[in-house]
Write an enzyme that holds these catalytic residues in place. Sequence first.
Site, PDB file in Angstrom:
ATOM      1  N   CYS A 113      -4.020   1.872   4.033  1.00  0.00           N
ATOM      2  CA  CYS A 113      -2.620   2.035   3.623  1.00  0.00           C
ATOM      3  C   CYS A 113      -2.440   2.877   2.360  1.00  0.00           C
ATOM      4  O   CYS A 113      -1.328   3.288   2.051  1.00  0.00           O
ATOM      5  CB  CYS A 113      -1.966   0.666   3.448  1.00  0.00           C
ATOM      6  SG  CYS A 113      -1.876  -0.281   4.995  1.00  0.00           S
ATOM      7  N   HIS A 256       4.085   1.106  -1.435  1.00  0.00           N
ATOM      8  CA  HIS A 256       3.667   0.789  -0.076  1.00  0.00           C
ATOM      9  C   HIS A 256       4.444  -0.442   0.384  1.00  0.00           C
ATOM     10  O   HIS A 256       4.531  -1.435  -0.328  1.00  0.00           O
ATOM     11  CB  HIS A 256       2.163   0.525  -0.063  1.00  0.00           C
ATOM     12  CG  HIS A 256       1.670  -0.051   1.210  1.00  0.00           C
ATOM     13  ND1 HIS A 256       1.987   0.478   2.444  1.00  0.00           N
ATOM     14  CD2 HIS A 256       0.876  -1.132   1.467  1.00  0.00           C
ATOM     15  CE1 HIS A 256       1.422  -0.243   3.382  1.00  0.00           C
ATOM     16  NE2 HIS A 256       0.736  -1.223   2.826  1.00  0.00           N
ATOM     17  N   ASN A 286       5.665  -2.812   7.674  1.00  0.00           N
ATOM     18  CA  ASN A 286       4.563  -2.068   7.053  1.00  0.00           C
ATOM     19  C   ASN A 286       4.051  -1.044   8.064  1.00  0.00           C
ATOM     20  O   ASN A 286       3.452  -1.402   9.076  1.00  0.00           O
ATOM     21  CB  ASN A 286       3.462  -3.057   6.659  1.00  0.00           C
ATOM     22  CG  ASN A 286       2.233  -2.393   6.057  1.00  0.00           C
ATOM     23  OD1 ASN A 286       2.083  -1.191   6.074  1.00  0.00           O
ATOM     24  ND2 ASN A 286       1.328  -3.209   5.548  1.00  0.00           N
TER      25      ASN A 286
END
Length: 359
Positions: A113, A256, A286
């Site tokens: 990520c 994020h 996400n």
Amino acid sequence: MQSIGITGVGSYLPETVISNAEIGHGAGVTDEWIVRKTGIRERRRAAPHEATSDLAAVAAQRALDRAGLTAGQLAYIVVATSTPDHPQPATAALVQDRIGARRAAAFDVNAVCSGFVYALKTAERLLAGAAPGEPRHALVIGADIYSRILDYSDRRTAALFGDGAGAVVLGPVPAGQGLKHVSLVSRGDAHGLIRVEAGGSRQPASPSTVAEGGHYFRMDGRGVRSFVQQNLPYEIGRLLRGAAVLPDAVRHFVPHQANGIMLAELWPDLGLHRAALHLTLERYANTGAASVPVTLAEIDRAGAVAPGELVVLAAFGGGMSVGTALLEWTLGGAPARPAVDGTFPELLTAGEPFSPVAS
């Protein structure tokens, strides 16, 4: 060295919307439980015929359109992903073919990520050191399809992820503008917190790895939360010290989009008291390496960032890895094209308390 900044942004979110009720049924949890634990209400899912490169190519073309460039003007295409189309070739090579970027070198980056920020730094350094006469633009893309590697009976992970792609064009900007500082760090000693155990050289794909669920995404949620709480505030401070910028000078924070509740706990500790927090997780969840560029594209469409304002990007992911970046926004007025779903993200203004589960 030439100053390099973002000259275009774009994103693509698949059409199919998956509600918490759909996710919760298989995982044995309710919509209320998911919202209370994550702040997420829905996510997008790629169509059966869509692969990561397909999402990435659409986001890439939209970023090129925003920058007013053609694919033939690109020197590099860097795709950040941990869900590539294939183990090889690189997903970036497939994107290059799709958009017709015949002169570009194309390669992938996998920092899970955090990948987009890692790719941003890589492309910025390549462009800044280019020789006179060489192409001076690059595409940096974050794209992931986590719906293909989730165990939908695992309530710890099933609700967290969505599919999507976001892209930026990097290119020359006036001296002193654009990317000011990027900081990257990895903690390999914590690599077991986030993992997909099978399908590589240690556990090659086999009937037994499939039967045992070795190809599913696994995460130690509490361990990840502890890692982020311990490391992210420090890394943001280190970023700003490296750039010689005071926290109160930052006007925008794009994290994020991992978990809204975790971000709510972290927000007061980051010291960015005059910054607006930009979130898209309520609608997109996400999206892995795509989450930061997807959010950048949303706030660009909303006209939420003015040229000259300072923006901090922060990502964290498997490895464990953390990437932070400070940039001066160089894009002008928002484009006419509407947001993907006709709405804009709700933005947290400076000094406002953050409650991701508020209706």
